[in-house]
Structure formats: structure tokens, C-alpha cells
Design an enzyme around this catalytic site. Sequence first.
Site, mmCIF file in Angstrom:
data_model
loop_
_atom_site.group_PDB
_atom_site.id
_atom_site.type_symbol
_atom_site.label_atom_id
_atom_site.label_comp_id
_atom_site.label_asym_id
_atom_site.label_seq_id
_atom_site.Cartn_x
_atom_site.Cartn_y
_atom_site.Cartn_z
ATOM 1 N N TRP A 67 -4.431 -47.846 32.661
ATOM 2 C CA TRP A 67 -5.208 -48.566 31.647
ATOM 3 C C TRP A 67 -4.808 -48.121 30.249
ATOM 4 C CZ3 TRP A 67 -8.600 -46.607 27.951
ATOM 5 C CH2 TRP A 67 -9.380 -47.549 27.279
ATOM 6 N N HIS A 68 -4.463 -46.852 30.105
ATOM 7 C CA HIS A 68 -4.098 -46.340 28.782
ATOM 8 C C HIS A 68 -2.775 -46.889 28.284
ATOM 9 C CE1 HIS A 68 -7.284 -43.359 29.518
ATOM 10 N NE2 HIS A 68 -7.275 -43.166 28.222
ATOM 11 N N GLY A 69 -1.893 -47.252 29.172
ATOM 12 C CA GLY A 69 -0.618 -47.784 28.719
ATOM 13 C C GLY A 69 0.314 -48.107 29.864
#
Length: 483
Positions: free
Chosen positions: A320-322
Site C-alpha cells: 500500500w505504501h508504494g
Amino acid sequence: MVFSSEQFLFLFLPLFLLAYYMTPVAKRSWTIVAGSYLFYAWWRVDFLFLLIGTTAWTYYFGLKIQEHDGSKRAKIFCAIGVAGCLAVLGVFKYLNFFIDSFAALAGTTPDQLGVHWRLILPIGISFYVFQSISYLVDIYRKDAPATRSFIDFAAFIALFPQLIAGPILRYKDLAGQISHRVHSVNMFVDGVSRFTVGLAKKVLLADAVAPIADASFALSDPTFAEAFLGMLAYSLQLYFDFSGYSDMAIGLGMMMGFRFIENFNRPYISRSITEFWRRWHISLSVWLRDYLYIPLGGNRKGVRRTYFNLITVMLLGGLWHGASWTFVIWGAWHGCWLAIERATRWSYTSHKYWISLPVTFLLVMIGWVVFRAETVGSAFTIYCGLVGLNGFALRADYLVGLTQDSFIFLLLSLAIVALEGRIVTFFNPGSSEPQVTPGGQMVLSASASYRQIANSVLLSALMVLTVAKLAEQSFSPFLYFQF
């Protein structure tokens, strides 16, 4: 536009608040939508239509789920609505990643495959998509009713204080405040105070230690001291940058009559990785628990399934962060430690504080290395430095370009992390109960009065120092804008 920019502080925010309080109470959602859309369009107008489209999609399917409540159609509409939101996130955030990974597996490049374009990542997409998903799921679960007012829902999704980097809000927690919220001078002043603290964290601390982290991660052969300083500096930079943004978002919300959830609770005093995730990015932790971990079975389907669920949720949390293998590895690192702590029945209360706290902090910092690195190879370079493969001492070429102030603020940031609880307690006059006179009048005690005076002086000084620092430094976006 970012909160720490002059155009936001001295142009957008004053004009928005003026328009907001001049608008009749019943129509203030319109002002929020207009102001938030302007705020977002300041970055790129074209991606504003993606935000509006996602809002309309979610609003429509929320109504359809409510309309067919209790039937199979409700489940179908929920699945379609969530799938649409995930499709938006998947295309814009992960398509480039999948193309690059496929090309690497094939031993070629995207250009050689005929892919000559790159999708731009819309800022804030991870946050407003997660909010949209939680809205649909909550309606399906009957945890919250669907709203009939499109403007109120659009105001919730686009609420500019938290639009770009959270906290991740849930409509069921904010619905009452959107339809009716209390505005007061005290709440507005508290909001200004909270915003000022967050701005100071970002400008005076996070940006001050950033050069040390940047210098370390730019080296091809860091020594132990250089790698450790870079790891420590980035850990502090990320905390004060992100928690500073959250403080500013919460403060802005209070200026508008909203009470947002807290997003941080002194995470670096954690004594286990499990405790860390109860203190760090709390809104994301709660979201992952309620909408991923529990639906996967949580800890209700046996020991092995529990470990699988923990690791899977953290892998997805990392992704989700990247869209990068570095974030997948970071998620796996935390997921494995959560599983290990559960398997060994680790309880931070049963271990000495002076052992469990530094061990946990070290594990967290080791994870931040791969989180910060642009590639897995870059992270491996720092890890090699941490085990002393390139020597141990600081070198003169590393210190070139770094000022003494950066190291002073590094120590100051570390001290604030250690003493944050006491600092907050001292400068919070509200923590002391007022005294009541025989006539029924409430007055603050002498100590509370001193705290209130100290608080006012400190906040005024922070604002002056922060504005002065803003005037002399270059543009510095928040780290979580990239997610």
C-alpha cells in the site's frame, strides 16, 4: 500545495477559513468541497476528475447496497463498488510496477516491450480510496447507513486537511460531525496550537535532520558510523515529518469543528513490534485490522492461519505504501516479527524496559532502511555498512556539505522522542482540573496558569521560528505524499 508552504499559510488557509465561517452552517459542506477541490487542483486539475469520479462511484454503490440491504444483491453491489475502487488504485499505483517487474523477468525493459509511457501517481489516492472502501464495507456490514447527501459525502472524501496523507477516516466515525459539529473559540485556538506544533515538527526537526539521511543513502560504500547515522536520521525525519502532518491535519480539522482520530502515540517508546503498530500510523493499523486481518480470519482459524494472516496483511500494508519490492520487503519484515512475537508469546510487560525498548527501536530502524532505499540494492549497501564491511569511522568526504546544525537537531530530535510524553503533559494546561470557588466560579490552579502562559509563549516562539525557517529554505514536500 502543502501545509508548510507560504501560499497555503498566508493565502489559501486564511481565505478558506474566512469563506467557511461566512457560510451559513447548513451550507458549509459546499464550502469544504469547493475549498478542498481547489486545494487538490492546485497540484493537477486533471486528477481532480479522478477524485470526483471515485467519489461519485462510491456514493452510488453505497446507495445501492443500502437499497438492497439483506439480499444477495447487496453483496454484489458491495463487491462491484470495492472492485472499482481497487481498480483505480491498481491502475494508477501498480501498473508501472507490474510492467517493470514483467520486463525484468523477461530480461528486457519496458521500452523494448513497446511501453513508452509512465502513469503519474495521483497524490492522496491511497488514502481516499481506502476511505471509499471502508464506507462501502461499513454499509454492507450495517455498521453505518448510506448518506443521501452527495455534498456531505464529497466533503468527507475530499476534506483537504487529511486528503493527501491522512489520517485515514471512516465515514461512520465522522458522519455525525459532518451533519452537525460544534464550533467554539477554544476549539479553534486548540486547533491553531496543534497545527503550529505539527508545522514546527516538519520544518524545524524533520527538514533539519534530512540532510544527514540523504548523505548516508547517497553513499556507495558507507561505513558503520555513516550508515547508522543515516538510519537514525531517517527514522527521526520520517516520524517528525509524518506525525507533524497528522498534527497539522488534526489542527486544521479542529479549526473547522472536526475531531479526527489520533494517528501517533509515541511509537518509538514501543517495547515490541506489536506495540509499535498500536502506536504508529494508528488509522492505517486499524483499517488493516478491520478490513483485512479480521475478514481473512484473524486469529480464529488456528495458529498457522493466524501467522499467515499477520504476514499477508503486513505484506499488503507494505505494498500500500508504494509499488516497489522495497516496500514488500519492509512489510514482510514487520509481518514476520509480528508472527514471531505471537509464536513466542512475547509480552513487552514481562521484559526489562532497558532491553525491550532499544531492541524494538533497532528492529524498526532496520526496517526503515529498506523503506527509504530506492532499490533493494541500495538498502543492501546500507546494511553492509551497518555490519562494518566498509569500515567504522566517519569520513571527511561524508561530512562535506553537512552543517553542525544538522547534528545538533539530530540530538534534539532524539531527546524530544525520549521526553515527548513529559513535554506534552507539561505544556497541556487542560490536563489540570480547574478549581471551583464557593461562588461556583472555575479558576485554574497556579501551576495550570503557569503552564498556560508557558504554552502560549512556546507556541508563539515556535511559530516565529518556523516562519523564519520557511522563508529561508527551499520547497520540501511531506514524505508521505509519495504514497
